[in-house]
Design a protein around this motif. Structure first.
Motif, PDB file in Angstrom:
ATOM      1  N   THR A  55       0.822  -1.219   0.000  1.00 49.22           N
ATOM      2  CA  THR A  55       0.000   0.000   0.000  1.00 49.22           C
ATOM      3  C   THR A  55       0.852   1.264   0.000  1.00 49.22           C
ATOM      4  O   THR A  55       0.424   2.297  -0.523  1.00 49.22           O
ATOM      5  N   ASP A 253      -9.983   2.723  -7.345  1.00 54.16           N
ATOM      6  CA  ASP A 253      -8.560   2.996  -7.461  1.00 54.16           C
ATOM      7  C   ASP A 253      -8.296   3.411  -8.902  1.00 54.16           C
ATOM      8  O   ASP A 253      -8.450   2.611  -9.825  1.00 54.16           O
ATOM      9  N   ASP A 261      -4.470  -1.045  -4.437  1.00 47.50           N
ATOM     10  CA  ASP A 261      -3.089  -0.786  -4.023  1.00 47.50           C
ATOM     11  C   ASP A 261      -2.490  -1.926  -3.210  1.00 47.50           C
ATOM     12  O   ASP A 261      -1.313  -1.865  -2.838  1.00 47.50           O
ATOM     13  N   ARG A 262      -3.277  -2.982  -2.953  1.00 49.23           N
ATOM     14  CA  ARG A 262      -2.739  -4.150  -2.236  1.00 49.23           C
ATOM     15  C   ARG A 262      -2.563  -5.356  -3.166  1.00 49.23           C
ATOM     16  O   ARG A 262      -2.096  -6.406  -2.739  1.00 49.23           O
TER      17      ARG A 262
END
Length: 630
Positions: A55, A253, A261-262
């Motif tokens: 992240t 996102d 983001d993960r």
């Protein structure tokens, strides 16, 4: 879509074990109580260190970018984790002793369908000679690896690969990896669709972050876009990727609409084939896809299987190898949305807390295939149709000369354990360069670490054979069938996870097994053997009829009972620890029992699966070496 624990219990209150009888209870986790659902339902109270790193990386850019410009010959541990998404692992030669480690980098390409254009081979040949250790390694997922790259050369190597129209993006890391396909370049419609849709899936699940261009090309675009992208432009893949049906697949996102983001909990593997052709170990993938055409050769849709995977950890019963389950059939018009739905199911419900249980196979196993299907359908918005019946699976390595179907030929060149090198009179690497320069040969890497030369004019057949013979390459009829069927991972000296030898030991084991089979008068038996230096399963050992899995210095576990056509089951552990000098005394009793008790036309793997570990152990305990021959 995020399920609460209460809502999802109604769906998955009684998850069923997904293993068949081939897998012993000793390596199966319990799924008989609601506590087994904790893997899916209970989210970690805080993110793991690796999840935090993802992240904070600004979509896979930091801290790698700054680490590449330090004076050290290595990168930090955090940068090393991010570097994986860019296709590289940091390694050291474990046989070189000393105070300072000799850091180097392995770089893995992304080659959907295993395709290797002639110009790309020329580049890799030059890069490996000038900036690597001088050889190339064909992997079990149909792509090349370069070893021995120094940190200061990484940018030059990666940018060169990107600018020629290839990529290393997503070859490693918690994203969709290289998409495998049957390597046979037949021109029939179903084989064409298998190759084409493997590229569709590669594009659909490609990471979208600009980090790759920013780091390796200083923010510029590659000179040439990846070649497979232009071949599937007609599918409007970006529009399909970002299509939002309002069911939770698309994330808020702006950079990574599918990954966020993960990214994913763990790596994600896809394979595509045609009915009957299991040359790629289709059941070992997170998603296995089978092309379904009508009698006119028109694509109708796909059979889909889910939940395969090889990795496990010694002495941890809650980690295990698993063969995929049949999810069902999906029409072609809905296929990309179905694939997104499966990925979203794993993204949102896979185990991010315990990395050893993060692969999708554990999610499928915990829920059972019916409840997992229901989960996928909640994203998909409709029912998955029943699996369509197909012809029986066969295993082929596609070695030797074949009619391609369009007036041209293809040739399968066996490569021992995927190592393309020059070593004394054996000069495979030089031979490939001659073929590429003289005939402009395009190649395909096979799932068994070998090579296929495609689109060959019949008048060039003799010339190609002559080049191979001149460079010390044996004709196919001189290659031991055991070697053709065998695979081994690189293991020592560069793999940091290896507990013992694999690639360097396998040739000796093949010779010893050949001598043993001949001594027992069963030299015509063809047995799929695989070897790994650790339990992670890179050479897919748990699908083999006979596997050697490294568990310590000069020691292997023995696994038996995989299918001779690699279908639908894993092998089982037979011997927990075998000194590598004890091969003959360990395997001879098993072969003796096979001689005495096998059924007509029964393969070695099917026999071991039928009789089971207990019966073989009992037979071996009373067996006298040398007492039984065919």
């Amino acid at each position: 879509m995020k399920f609460s624990a209460i809502a999802f219990l109604a769906v998955a209150a009684t998850p069923a074990a997904a293993f068949g009888p081939a897998t012993p209870l000793s390596v199966m986790p319990s799924t008989g109580s609601s506590s087994a659902l904790s893997m899916v339902l209970e989210k970690p109270k805080k993110l793991s260190k690796l999840e935090v790193l993802k992240t904070q990386s600004r979509h896979l850019e930091n801290p790698l970018r700054e680490q590449l410009y330090t004076e050290e010959i290595n990168v930090s541990k955090d940068a090393m984790q991010i570097l994986k998404y860019h296709g590289s692992y940091m390694q050291t030669n474990r046989e070189i002793r000393g105070k300072d480690k000799d850091y180097q980098f392995m770089l893995r390409l992304k080659q959907p369908a295993g395709e290797l254009p002639a110009d790309l081979y020329r580049l890799l040949d030059d890069l490996s000679a000038n900036m690597g250790q001088g050889d190339l390694r064909a992997t079990t997922r149909q792509c090349f690896q370069l070893h021995g790259i120094r940190k200061g050369n990484l940018k030059t190597v990666i940018s060169s690969i990107m600018n020629i129209g290839s990529s290393t993006v997503g070859a490693c890391g918690d994203v969709s990896r290289n998409v495998m396909t049957t390597p046979a370049p037949f021109t029939t419609p179903e084989y064409h669709y298998a190759r084409e849709w493997s590229k569709v899936f590669a594009e659909l699940f490609r990471p979208m972050t600009p980090a790759f261009d920013n780091i390796w090309l200083d923010g510029e675009k590659p000179v040439h876009e990846v070649k497979w992208a232009s071949e599937v432009e007609k599918y409007n893949i970006d529009a399909a990727m970002t299509l939002d049906t309002g069911r939770g697949i698309i994330l808020p996102d702006s950079v990574e609409p599918l990954y966020g983001d993960r990214y994913l909990p763990r790596k994600f593997k896809i394979g595509v084939t045609v009915p009957g052709d299991n040359s790629l170990d289709i059941y070992t993938n997170d998603i296995g896809v089978v092309v379904i055409c009508n009698d006119a050769g028109e694509l109708e849709g796909f059979n889909v299987m889910v939940g395969g995977g090889m990795g496990r950890t010694h002495n941890k019963a809650n980690t295990f190898a698993r063969a995929a389950d049949h999810l069902g059939y999906v029409p072609k018009e809905e296929m990309m949305e179905l694939m997104k739905s499966v990925l979203a199911s794993q993204r949102d419900h896979g185990n991010r807390d315990v990395r050893a249980n993060a692969r999708m196979k554990y999610l499928v196993h915990t829920l059972g295939i019916d409840n997992f299907r229901t989960l996928v359908e909640s994203y998909f918005g409709k029912k998955v149709q029943p699996w369509r019946q197909m012809k029986e699976w066969k295993y082929m390595d596609w070695m030797g000369w074949w009619d391609q179907g369009d007036g041209k030929l293809f040739y399968g060149q066996h490569v021992d354990n995927g190592r393309v090198k020059d070593d004394g009179d054996f000069r495979l690497k030089s031979a490939l360069r001659v073929l590429v320069d003289k005939y402009n040969v395009d190649m395909i890497l096979s799932p068994t670490q070998s090579l296929i030369f495609r689109d060959i004019d019949p008048e060039d057949k003799d010339g190609i054979d002559a080049v191979l013979r001149e460079h010390g390459i044996k004709p196919l009829e001189e290659v031991d069938p055991l070697a053709r069927l065998a695979m081994a991972c690189p293991a020592l000296p560069l793999c940091g996870l290896a507990q013992t030898e694999a690639e360097r030991k396998m040739p000796e084991y093949i010779e010893r097994m050949r001598a043993l089979l001949d001594k027992m008068n069963i030299g015509d038996e063809e047995i799929i053997m695989r070897m790994t230096g650790c339990p992670n399963g890179c050479a897919r050992p748990y699908m083999a009829e006979l596997a050697f899995v490294g568990d310590g210095a000069k020691s292997y576990q023995i696994w038996l009972g995989g299918s001779s056509v690699l279908e639908g089951r894993t092998a089982y552990p037979y011997v927990a620890k075998m000194n590598w000098d004890d091969l003959e005394i360990t395997i001879e009793p098993v072969l003796a029992m096979f001689i005495q008790q096998k059924q007509e036309f029964e393969s070695f793997g099917d026999f071991c699966h039928r009789v089971g570990a207990d019966a073989i152990t009992a037979f071996a305990e009373s067996y006298t070496l040398g007492s039984i021959k065919a």
